[in-house]
Design a protein around this motif. Structure first.
Motif, PDB file in Angstrom:
ATOM      1  N   TRP A   1     -61.769 -66.466 -63.981  1.00 54.81           N
ATOM      2  CA  TRP A   1     -61.239 -65.786 -62.974  1.00 54.81           C
ATOM      3  C   TRP A   1     -60.652 -64.354 -63.553  1.00 54.81           C
ATOM      4  O   TRP A   1     -60.402 -63.600 -63.027  1.00 54.81           O
ATOM      5  CB  TRP A   1     -60.049 -66.497 -62.328  1.00 54.81           C
ATOM      6  CG  TRP A   1     -60.678 -67.472 -61.217  1.00 54.81           C
ATOM      7  CD1 TRP A   1     -60.892 -68.550 -61.464  1.00 54.81           C
ATOM      8  CD2 TRP A   1     -61.330 -67.063 -59.950  1.00 54.81           C
ATOM      9  NE1 TRP A   1     -61.535 -69.403 -60.292  1.00 54.81           N
ATOM     10  CE2 TRP A   1     -61.929 -68.047 -59.534  1.00 54.81           C
ATOM     11  CE3 TRP A   1     -61.502 -65.771 -59.433  1.00 54.81           C
ATOM     12  CZ2 TRP A   1     -62.562 -68.435 -58.161  1.00 54.81           C
ATOM     13  CZ3 TRP A   1     -62.116 -65.991 -57.985  1.00 54.81           C
ATOM     14  CH2 TRP A   1     -62.604 -67.017 -57.527  1.00 54.81           C
ATOM     15  N   ASN A   2     -60.502 -64.219 -64.951  1.00 55.25           N
ATOM     16  CA  ASN A   2     -60.046 -62.899 -65.394  1.00 55.25           C
ATOM     17  C   ASN A   2     -61.186 -61.938 -64.821  1.00 55.25           C
ATOM     18  O   ASN A   2     -60.636 -60.823 -64.995  1.00 55.25           O
ATOM     19  CB  ASN A   2     -59.926 -63.112 -67.118  1.00 55.25           C
ATOM     20  CG  ASN A   2     -61.528 -62.808 -67.646  1.00 55.25           C
ATOM     21  OD1 ASN A   2     -62.035 -61.802 -67.991  1.00 55.25           O
ATOM     22  ND2 ASN A   2     -62.139 -63.968 -67.855  1.00 55.25           N
ATOM     23  N   TRP A   3     -62.393 -62.180 -64.937  1.00 54.99           N
ATOM     24  CA  TRP A   3     -63.227 -61.125 -64.352  1.00 54.99           C
ATOM     25  C   TRP A   3     -63.075 -60.435 -63.165  1.00 54.99           C
ATOM     26  O   TRP A   3     -63.080 -59.348 -63.077  1.00 54.99           O
ATOM     27  CB  TRP A   3     -64.686 -61.624 -64.565  1.00 54.99           C
ATOM     28  CG  TRP A   3     -65.113 -62.158 -65.885  1.00 54.99           C
ATOM     29  CD1 TRP A   3     -65.342 -63.379 -66.288  1.00 54.99           C
ATOM     30  CD2 TRP A   3     -65.314 -61.272 -66.918  1.00 54.99           C
ATOM     31  NE1 TRP A   3     -65.336 -63.435 -67.763  1.00 54.99           N
ATOM     32  CE2 TRP A   3     -65.485 -62.134 -68.295  1.00 54.99           C
ATOM     33  CE3 TRP A   3     -65.356 -59.869 -67.305  1.00 54.99           C
ATOM     34  CZ2 TRP A   3     -65.915 -61.636 -69.586  1.00 54.99           C
ATOM     35  CZ3 TRP A   3     -65.462 -59.589 -68.430  1.00 54.99           C
ATOM     36  CH2 TRP A   3     -65.772 -60.096 -69.749  1.00 54.99           C
TER      37      TRP A   3
ATOM     38  N   VAL B   1     -67.717 -48.561 -65.997  1.00 57.69           N
ATOM     39  CA  VAL B   1     -68.494 -49.563 -67.059  1.00 57.69           C
ATOM     40  C   VAL B   1     -68.045 -50.769 -66.981  1.00 57.69           C
ATOM     41  O   VAL B   1     -68.648 -51.717 -67.103  1.00 57.69           O
ATOM     42  CB  VAL B   1     -68.550 -48.746 -68.579  1.00 57.69           C
ATOM     43  CG1 VAL B   1     -69.482 -49.859 -69.456  1.00 57.69           C
ATOM     44  CG2 VAL B   1     -69.255 -47.408 -68.401  1.00 57.69           C
ATOM     45  N   TYR B   2     -66.728 -51.041 -67.105  1.00 54.68           N
ATOM     46  CA  TYR B   2     -65.978 -52.392 -66.965  1.00 54.68           C
ATOM     47  C   TYR B   2     -66.415 -53.011 -66.109  1.00 54.68           C
ATOM     48  O   TYR B   2     -66.234 -54.610 -66.079  1.00 54.68           O
ATOM     49  CB  TYR B   2     -64.502 -52.231 -67.126  1.00 54.68           C
ATOM     50  CG  TYR B   2     -63.722 -51.912 -68.526  1.00 54.68           C
ATOM     51  CD1 TYR B   2     -64.316 -52.205 -69.842  1.00 54.68           C
ATOM     52  CD2 TYR B   2     -62.415 -51.156 -68.453  1.00 54.68           C
ATOM     53  CE1 TYR B   2     -63.948 -51.983 -70.966  1.00 54.68           C
ATOM     54  CE2 TYR B   2     -61.924 -51.164 -69.670  1.00 54.68           C
ATOM     55  CZ  TYR B   2     -62.590 -51.317 -70.897  1.00 54.68           C
ATOM     56  OH  TYR B   2     -61.890 -51.459 -72.192  1.00 54.68           O
TER      57      TYR B   2
ATOM     58  N   LEU C   1     -69.591 -54.550 -66.715  1.00 56.90           N
ATOM     59  CA  LEU C   1     -69.601 -55.651 -67.779  1.00 56.90           C
ATOM     60  C   LEU C   1     -68.913 -56.784 -67.048  1.00 56.90           C
ATOM     61  O   LEU C   1     -69.162 -57.900 -67.559  1.00 56.90           O
ATOM     62  CB  LEU C   1     -69.148 -55.033 -68.850  1.00 56.90           C
ATOM     63  CG  LEU C   1     -69.677 -54.051 -69.640  1.00 56.90           C
ATOM     64  CD1 LEU C   1     -68.902 -53.373 -70.786  1.00 56.90           C
ATOM     65  CD2 LEU C   1     -70.943 -54.792 -70.044  1.00 56.90           C
ATOM     66  N   ALA C   2     -67.814 -56.444 -66.111  1.00 53.69           N
ATOM     67  CA  ALA C   2     -67.135 -57.827 -65.616  1.00 53.69           C
ATOM     68  C   ALA C   2     -68.155 -58.669 -64.790  1.00 53.69           C
ATOM     69  O   ALA C   2     -68.143 -59.894 -64.668  1.00 53.69           O
ATOM     70  CB  ALA C   2     -66.198 -57.410 -64.675  1.00 53.69           C
ATOM     71  N   VAL C   3     -69.078 -58.173 -64.031  1.00 52.58           N
ATOM     72  CA  VAL C   3     -69.871 -58.815 -63.320  1.00 52.58           C
ATOM     73  C   VAL C   3     -70.799 -59.709 -64.409  1.00 52.58           C
ATOM     74  O   VAL C   3     -71.104 -60.840 -64.177  1.00 52.58           O
ATOM     75  CB  VAL C   3     -70.812 -58.058 -62.376  1.00 52.58           C
ATOM     76  CG1 VAL C   3     -72.099 -59.003 -61.922  1.00 52.58           C
ATOM     77  CG2 VAL C   3     -70.009 -57.453 -61.390  1.00 52.58           C
TER      78      VAL C   3
ATOM     79  N   THR D   1     -65.133 -55.317 -75.158  1.00 61.89           N
ATOM     80  CA  THR D   1     -65.664 -56.179 -73.978  1.00 61.89           C
ATOM     81  C   THR D   1     -66.963 -56.739 -74.155  1.00 61.89           C
ATOM     82  O   THR D   1     -67.171 -57.776 -73.697  1.00 61.89           O
ATOM     83  CB  THR D   1     -65.926 -54.899 -72.784  1.00 61.89           C
ATOM     84  OG1 THR D   1     -64.525 -54.371 -72.663  1.00 61.89           O
ATOM     85  CG2 THR D   1     -66.181 -55.592 -71.480  1.00 61.89           C
ATOM     86  N   TRP D   2     -67.961 -56.151 -74.976  1.00 63.02           N
ATOM     87  CA  TRP D   2     -69.229 -56.583 -75.371  1.00 63.02           C
ATOM     88  C   TRP D   2     -68.833 -58.086 -76.086  1.00 63.02           C
ATOM     89  O   TRP D   2     -69.292 -59.231 -75.559  1.00 63.02           O
ATOM     90  CB  TRP D   2     -70.118 -55.868 -76.033  1.00 63.02           C
ATOM     91  CG  TRP D   2     -71.197 -56.663 -76.606  1.00 63.02           C
ATOM     92  CD1 TRP D   2     -72.508 -57.002 -75.886  1.00 63.02           C
ATOM     93  CD2 TRP D   2     -71.585 -57.672 -77.749  1.00 63.02           C
ATOM     94  NE1 TRP D   2     -73.411 -57.863 -76.476  1.00 63.02           N
ATOM     95  CE2 TRP D   2     -72.714 -58.117 -77.676  1.00 63.02           C
ATOM     96  CE3 TRP D   2     -70.353 -57.757 -78.807  1.00 63.02           C
ATOM     97  CZ2 TRP D   2     -72.947 -59.246 -79.048  1.00 63.02           C
ATOM     98  CZ3 TRP D   2     -70.897 -58.589 -79.855  1.00 63.02           C
ATOM     99  CH2 TRP D   2     -72.200 -59.117 -80.022  1.00 63.02           C
TER     100      TRP D   2
END
Length: 189
Positions: free
Chosen positions: A25-27, A55-56, A59-61, A128-129
């Motif tokens: 759920w952090n995403w 971009v985040y 990347l979250a998806v 993040t990667w």
């Protein structure tokens, strides 16, 4: 202190706490945080940090999917270590990305902190990667970025955000310890 900064503070703290606990759920909480920080940073002239929020979100998806389905045979992804070839790639991408972004900020914006905005943005992307791939070492990259972010945000008079990033460093140490333990437990199993 603006309501947007307060929203960024709350969603940011919750997001990193959830990451440290490996809660997917952090995403989505992170996406709410990205929206708040996009607005806040743009208004403060931190253009790379503002753009980083877009971009985040993408990347979250990916991260949300990877954590739930990115493991073997689409299972839950497990914590692992960053390999030597991955570190080489990260180092090259870090140097080139920082140089390119610094040039863009100097050439096309009125940024007062182009180098620091560039390096923190690139460190955050690399971290993040690693976070999306559940690499233990992502926490070291986050800590490095946060060490720069705290004085940068204080310089930009984003004091609540600077305090948040001090808290992020504490959560990063907790996440590093937790994820390192999970890797050791995996090896000994």
């Amino acid at each position: 202190m603006s309501p947007v900064e307060v929203a960024g503070f709350i969603t940011g703290a919750l997001c990193v706490w959830l990451v440290a606990r490996q809660n997917p759920w952090n995403w989505p909480i992170g996406i709410a945080n990205n929206i708040a920080f996009l607005v806040l940073f743009w208004g403060s002239g931190l253009y790379a940090d503002s753009g980083l929020q877009v971009v985040y979100m993408a990347l979250a998806v990916y991260g949300w999917w990877a954590w739930l389905r990115g493991g073997d045979q689409h299972s839950t992804l497990r914590v692992s270590r960053t390999s030597t070839p991955q570190w080489v790639w990260l180092a090259v991408a870090g140097v080139l990305g920082t140089g390119l972004l610094h040039w863009v900020l100097v050439t096309f914006t009125e940024s007062t902190v182009p180098f620091w905005d560039a390096i923190t943005t690139v460190l955050s992307l690399l971290a993040t990667w690693g976070q999306a791939r559940k690499k233990v070492e992502c926490w070291w990259l986050w800590i490095a970025a946060d060490v720069i972010y705290v004085p940068l945000y204080a310089y930009k008079e984003l004091y609540l955000t600077a305090v948040l990033y001090v808290g992020f460093m504490v959560l990063c140490v907790i996440g590093l310890r937790s994820w390192t333990k999970d890797v050791k437990d995996e090896v000994s199993a």
